[in-house]
Motif scaffolding. Structure first.
Motif, PDB file in Angstrom:
ATOM      1  N   GLY A  17     -46.066 -46.138  10.117  1.00  0.00           N
ATOM      2  CA  GLY A  17     -47.101 -47.142   9.978  1.00  0.00           C
ATOM      3  C   GLY A  17     -46.569 -48.416   9.354  1.00  0.00           C
ATOM      4  O   GLY A  17     -45.534 -48.417   8.670  1.00  0.00           O
ATOM      5  N   PHE A  18     -47.299 -49.514   9.587  1.00  0.00           N
ATOM      6  CA  PHE A  18     -46.935 -50.830   9.057  1.00  0.00           C
ATOM      7  C   PHE A  18     -47.776 -51.100   7.815  1.00  0.00           C
ATOM      8  O   PHE A  18     -48.997 -51.222   7.885  1.00  0.00           O
ATOM      9  CB  PHE A  18     -47.194 -51.904  10.115  1.00  0.00           C
ATOM     10  CG  PHE A  18     -46.819 -53.310   9.695  1.00  0.00           C
ATOM     11  CD1 PHE A  18     -45.587 -53.842  10.038  1.00  0.00           C
ATOM     12  CD2 PHE A  18     -47.699 -54.095   8.960  1.00  0.00           C
ATOM     13  CE1 PHE A  18     -45.239 -55.135   9.655  1.00  0.00           C
ATOM     14  CE2 PHE A  18     -47.366 -55.385   8.577  1.00  0.00           C
ATOM     15  CZ  PHE A  18     -46.132 -55.906   8.920  1.00  0.00           C
ATOM     16  N   GLY A  19     -47.106 -51.204   6.667  1.00  0.00           N
ATOM     17  CA  GLY A  19     -47.785 -51.544   5.421  1.00  0.00           C
ATOM     18  C   GLY A  19     -47.782 -53.047   5.219  1.00  0.00           C
ATOM     19  O   GLY A  19     -46.719 -53.666   5.146  1.00  0.00           O
ATOM     20  N   PHE A 225     -39.663 -44.628  -0.511  1.00  0.00           N
ATOM     21  CA  PHE A 225     -38.381 -45.058  -1.079  1.00  0.00           C
ATOM     22  C   PHE A 225     -38.445 -45.128  -2.604  1.00  0.00           C
ATOM     23  O   PHE A 225     -37.478 -45.538  -3.242  1.00  0.00           O
ATOM     24  CB  PHE A 225     -37.982 -46.422  -0.527  1.00  0.00           C
ATOM     25  CG  PHE A 225     -37.647 -46.447   0.936  1.00  0.00           C
ATOM     26  CD1 PHE A 225     -37.060 -45.352   1.567  1.00  0.00           C
ATOM     27  CD2 PHE A 225     -37.910 -47.567   1.703  1.00  0.00           C
ATOM     28  CE1 PHE A 225     -36.743 -45.369   2.916  1.00  0.00           C
ATOM     29  CE2 PHE A 225     -37.603 -47.610   3.062  1.00  0.00           C
ATOM     30  CZ  PHE A 225     -37.028 -46.509   3.668  1.00  0.00           C
ATOM     31  N   ASN A 226     -39.575 -44.756  -3.190  1.00  0.00           N
ATOM     32  CA  ASN A 226     -39.750 -44.829  -4.655  1.00  0.00           C
ATOM     33  C   ASN A 226     -39.362 -46.198  -5.208  1.00  0.00           C
ATOM     34  O   ASN A 226     -38.593 -46.320  -6.167  1.00  0.00           O
ATOM     35  CB  ASN A 226     -38.970 -43.735  -5.366  1.00  0.00           C
ATOM     36  CG  ASN A 226     -39.639 -42.367  -5.263  1.00  0.00           C
ATOM     37  OD1 ASN A 226     -39.020 -41.409  -4.809  1.00  0.00           O
ATOM     38  ND2 ASN A 226     -40.890 -42.259  -5.669  1.00  0.00           N
ATOM     39  N   SER A 227     -39.882 -47.236  -4.562  1.00  0.00           N
ATOM     40  CA  SER A 227     -39.690 -48.641  -4.975  1.00  0.00           C
ATOM     41  C   SER A 227     -38.301 -49.187  -4.709  1.00  0.00           C
ATOM     42  O   SER A 227     -37.981 -50.285  -5.153  1.00  0.00           O
ATOM     43  CB  SER A 227     -40.044 -48.848  -6.458  1.00  0.00           C
ATOM     44  OG  SER A 227     -41.373 -48.479  -6.718  1.00  0.00           O
ATOM     45  N   GLY A 228     -37.449 -48.435  -4.038  1.00  0.00           N
ATOM     46  CA  GLY A 228     -36.158 -48.994  -3.661  1.00  0.00           C
ATOM     47  C   GLY A 228     -34.969 -48.072  -3.808  1.00  0.00           C
ATOM     48  O   GLY A 228     -33.969 -48.216  -3.099  1.00  0.00           O
ATOM     49  N   LEU A 229     -35.035 -47.113  -4.731  1.00  0.00           N
ATOM     50  CA  LEU A 229     -33.861 -46.293  -5.019  1.00  0.00           C
ATOM     51  C   LEU A 229     -33.406 -45.485  -3.808  1.00  0.00           C
ATOM     52  O   LEU A 229     -32.210 -45.180  -3.670  1.00  0.00           O
ATOM     53  CB  LEU A 229     -34.148 -45.359  -6.202  1.00  0.00           C
ATOM     54  CG  LEU A 229     -32.965 -44.545  -6.750  1.00  0.00           C
ATOM     55  CD1 LEU A 229     -31.776 -45.444  -7.075  1.00  0.00           C
ATOM     56  CD2 LEU A 229     -33.391 -43.745  -7.971  1.00  0.00           C
ATOM     57  N   LEU A 230     -34.327 -45.151  -2.907  1.00  0.00           N
ATOM     58  CA  LEU A 230     -33.968 -44.368  -1.724  1.00  0.00           C
ATOM     59  C   LEU A 230     -33.812 -45.225  -0.470  1.00  0.00           C
ATOM     60  O   LEU A 230     -33.701 -44.698   0.627  1.00  0.00           O
ATOM     61  CB  LEU A 230     -35.040 -43.292  -1.475  1.00  0.00           C
ATOM     62  CG  LEU A 230     -35.205 -42.247  -2.576  1.00  0.00           C
ATOM     63  CD1 LEU A 230     -36.380 -41.325  -2.248  1.00  0.00           C
ATOM     64  CD2 LEU A 230     -33.932 -41.436  -2.761  1.00  0.00           C
ATOM     65  N   ALA A 272     -35.260 -40.102   3.799  1.00  0.00           N
ATOM     66  CA  ALA A 272     -36.414 -40.398   2.947  1.00  0.00           C
ATOM     67  C   ALA A 272     -37.671 -40.614   3.782  1.00  0.00           C
ATOM     68  O   ALA A 272     -38.777 -40.239   3.365  1.00  0.00           O
ATOM     69  CB  ALA A 272     -36.133 -41.630   2.099  1.00  0.00           C
ATOM     70  N   ILE A 273     -37.529 -41.225   4.952  1.00  0.00           N
ATOM     71  CA  ILE A 273     -38.675 -41.427   5.846  1.00  0.00           C
ATOM     72  C   ILE A 273     -39.084 -40.109   6.488  1.00  0.00           C
ATOM     73  O   ILE A 273     -40.277 -39.802   6.619  1.00  0.00           O
ATOM     74  CB  ILE A 273     -38.324 -42.461   6.927  1.00  0.00           C
ATOM     75  CG1 ILE A 273     -38.131 -43.849   6.294  1.00  0.00           C
ATOM     76  CG2 ILE A 273     -39.415 -42.528   7.999  1.00  0.00           C
ATOM     77  CD1 ILE A 273     -37.592 -44.896   7.257  1.00  0.00           C
ATOM     78  N   VAL A 285     -46.107 -41.761   7.766  1.00  0.00           N
ATOM     79  CA  VAL A 285     -45.399 -42.453   6.683  1.00  0.00           C
ATOM     80  C   VAL A 285     -45.544 -43.946   6.951  1.00  0.00           C
ATOM     81  O   VAL A 285     -45.187 -44.431   8.030  1.00  0.00           O
ATOM     82  CB  VAL A 285     -43.905 -42.066   6.638  1.00  0.00           C
ATOM     83  CG1 VAL A 285     -43.121 -43.043   5.761  1.00  0.00           C
ATOM     84  CG2 VAL A 285     -43.741 -40.649   6.115  1.00  0.00           C
ATOM     85  N   THR A 286     -46.100 -44.665   5.991  1.00  0.00           N
ATOM     86  CA  THR A 286     -46.282 -46.111   6.132  1.00  0.00           C
ATOM     87  C   THR A 286     -45.332 -46.832   5.190  1.00  0.00           C
ATOM     88  O   THR A 286     -45.232 -46.484   4.012  1.00  0.00           O
ATOM     89  CB  THR A 286     -47.744 -46.512   5.840  1.00  0.00           C
ATOM     90  OG1 THR A 286     -48.559 -46.090   6.937  1.00  0.00           O
ATOM     91  CG2 THR A 286     -47.898 -48.014   5.683  1.00  0.00           C
ATOM     92  N   LEU A 287     -44.646 -47.838   5.733  1.00  0.00           N
ATOM     93  CA  LEU A 287     -43.664 -48.605   4.968  1.00  0.00           C
ATOM     94  C   LEU A 287     -44.074 -50.071   4.924  1.00  0.00           C
ATOM     95  O   LEU A 287     -44.512 -50.631   5.936  1.00  0.00           O
ATOM     96  CB  LEU A 287     -42.285 -48.502   5.614  1.00  0.00           C
ATOM     97  CG  LEU A 287     -41.701 -47.095   5.807  1.00  0.00           C
ATOM     98  CD1 LEU A 287     -40.404 -47.172   6.602  1.00  0.00           C
ATOM     99  CD2 LEU A 287     -41.479 -46.406   4.475  1.00  0.00           C
ATOM    100  N   GLY A 288     -43.901 -50.707   3.780  1.00  0.00           N
ATOM    101  CA  GLY A 288     -44.098 -52.144   3.687  1.00  0.00           C
ATOM    102  C   GLY A 288     -42.984 -52.868   4.419  1.00  0.00           C
ATOM    103  O   GLY A 288     -41.800 -52.589   4.199  1.00  0.00           O
ATOM    104  N   MET A 289     -43.381 -53.808   5.307  1.00  0.00           N
ATOM    105  CA  MET A 289     -42.381 -54.494   6.132  1.00  0.00           C
ATOM    106  C   MET A 289     -42.715 -55.975   6.185  1.00  0.00           C
ATOM    107  O   MET A 289     -43.791 -56.356   6.621  1.00  0.00           O
ATOM    108  CB  MET A 289     -42.343 -53.881   7.534  1.00  0.00           C
ATOM    109  CG  MET A 289     -41.915 -52.418   7.512  1.00  0.00           C
ATOM    110  SD  MET A 289     -41.696 -51.680   9.147  1.00  0.00           S
ATOM    111  CE  MET A 289     -43.102 -50.564   9.215  1.00  0.00           C
ATOM    112  N   ARG A 290     -41.762 -56.797   5.738  1.00  0.00           N
ATOM    113  CA  ARG A 290     -41.995 -58.224   5.553  1.00  0.00           C
ATOM    114  C   ARG A 290     -41.601 -59.076   6.749  1.00  0.00           C
ATOM    115  O   ARG A 290     -42.199 -60.116   7.008  1.00  0.00           O
ATOM    116  CB  ARG A 290     -41.219 -58.703   4.322  1.00  0.00           C
ATOM    117  CG  ARG A 290     -41.514 -60.134   3.907  1.00  0.00           C
ATOM    118  CD  ARG A 290     -40.629 -60.543   2.734  1.00  0.00           C
ATOM    119  NE  ARG A 290     -40.826 -59.729   1.564  1.00  0.00           N
ATOM    120  CZ  ARG A 290     -41.758 -59.973   0.625  1.00  0.00           C
ATOM    121  NH1 ARG A 290     -42.581 -61.008   0.759  1.00  0.00           N
ATOM    122  NH2 ARG A 290     -41.865 -59.185  -0.423  1.00  0.00           N
TER     123      ARG A 290
END
Length: 341
Positions: A17-19, A225-230, A272-273, A285-290
């Motif tokens: 998904g697109f966050g 991704f737990n805010s980036g670490l993964l 992770a995904i 699974v939805t990921l934030g994508m800029r």
């Protein structure tokens, strides 16, 4: 792209998904052109589930997402937004929002899980997006508002769902314990779980995931991704964990997991995904994508083949919990068409 169905609804979500939080200028400015290009790239990659909220950029995310999605057939995609934070005029603006979004603060957020607040919030979202309906509506971060959220907001959403105005209802939070209560004690169909079922944190196995299985309901996983670490093939100490500096022991653990992934011919972010989707109750699974590059990268990671032996290896080394179901062979079909169609 594969779809999974929310049981007892007609909603089929693409696995990825697109966050849209980041196109609301989360942490930094994103141009309207870049935001629109990100949404279009997601569409071209096969993504058909899009998530937003009034909170994201004080309505900017909703406006931008709606502007682009209106170019596509409405019956071909699923949109979710959230209620609980009404946007009202800010009597004392300081110039820039103070909650992480680089936007003017002419509006402010006002907590409101009342029936009137829910109805007003949905109307405002429809106005901002220009869409004719919302497919999923979540209560947004009701951590400190359980009585009103459970006794007033959720029944209001249930009425709208039963009338066919919206397709599914639920709650979205960074904690898992209260989400389990929403699944067991309210009319929720689906919950949005942030950061609690990842390669580094499987606490959701203690509450919300068993609740979903027992009730036949669903989970959308975010913050994987737990805010980036993964998010990198080789984790570095400057990456965040749950919005804060990463503890040294977790950086070490992430690096070890990355090495195991590499030994199995894959990468840490790809795993992770994939990991949350191995649970039978996870539908997306939805990921934030800029921007388009991020969308393309995440879509490629999602399409990666993850050897089932990876999960066995991680379990045997104690890097993920032994009770985590892993591999599509462990999936228990639920809902129309099963979890993986």
């Amino acid at each position: 792209m594969h779809h999974r169905t929310i049981p007892d609804t007609s909603l089929r979500l693409t696995e990825l998904g697109f966050g849209a939080s980041v196109i609301g200028n989360l942490y930094r400015i994103t141009s309207a052109e870049e935001a629109s290009a990100a949404v279009e790239t997601a569409w071209n990659a096969g993504i058909r589930y899009f998530d937003t909220a009034p909170h994201y950029g004080l309505g900017l995310s909703e406006r931008r997402l709606g502007t682009t999605l209106r170019n596509h057939p409405r019956e071909q995609y699923v949109v979710s937004s959230k209620v609980g934070r009404l946007l009202v005029p800010n009597e004392q603006p300081r110039g820039v929002d103070t909650e992480g979004f680089v936007v003017r603060d002419d509006l402010r957020r006002q907590w409101d899980f009342s029936r009137d607040g829910v109805l007003r919030s949905i109307d405002d979202t429809l106005t901002r997006t220009g869409l004719d309906r919302l497919d999923i509506v979540y209560l947004h971060d009701p951590d400190d508002h359980w009585p009103q959220a459970a006794d007033e907001a959720m029944p209001t959403l249930a009425d709208l769902r039963d009338q066919g105005v919206i397709g599914a209802i639920g709650a979205g939070m960074n904690q898992s314990a209260m989400l389990a209560r929403f699944l067991r004690e309210t009319a929720a169909d689906v919950v949005m779980l942030a950061g609690r079922y990842t390669l580094l944190d499987q606490t959701a196995l203690d509450d919300v995931l068993p609740a979903a299985q027992e009730t036949g309901k669903s989970v959308v996983a975010v913050g994987v991704f737990n805010s980036g670490l993964l998010s990198r093939d080789r984790p570095t100490e400057d990456l965040k964990y749950n919005y804060q500096d990463s503890p040294t022991d977790l950086v070490t653990r992430a690096r070890t997991i990355a090495e195991v992934c590499e030994a199995h011919g894959t990468t840490l972010p790809a795993a992770a995904i994939a990991f949350p989707l191995t649970h039978p109750s996870t539908v997306n699974v939805t990921l934030g994508m800029r921007n388009p590059d991020q969308v393309t990268r995440n879509a490629e990671l999602h399409r990666s083949t993850i050897p089932e032996a990876l999960w066995d290896d991680l379990r045997s080394q104690g890097l993920i919990r032994s009770d985590a179901p892993t591999g599509y062979g462990d999936l228990i079909p639920h809902g129309t068409g099963g979890p993986h169609t």
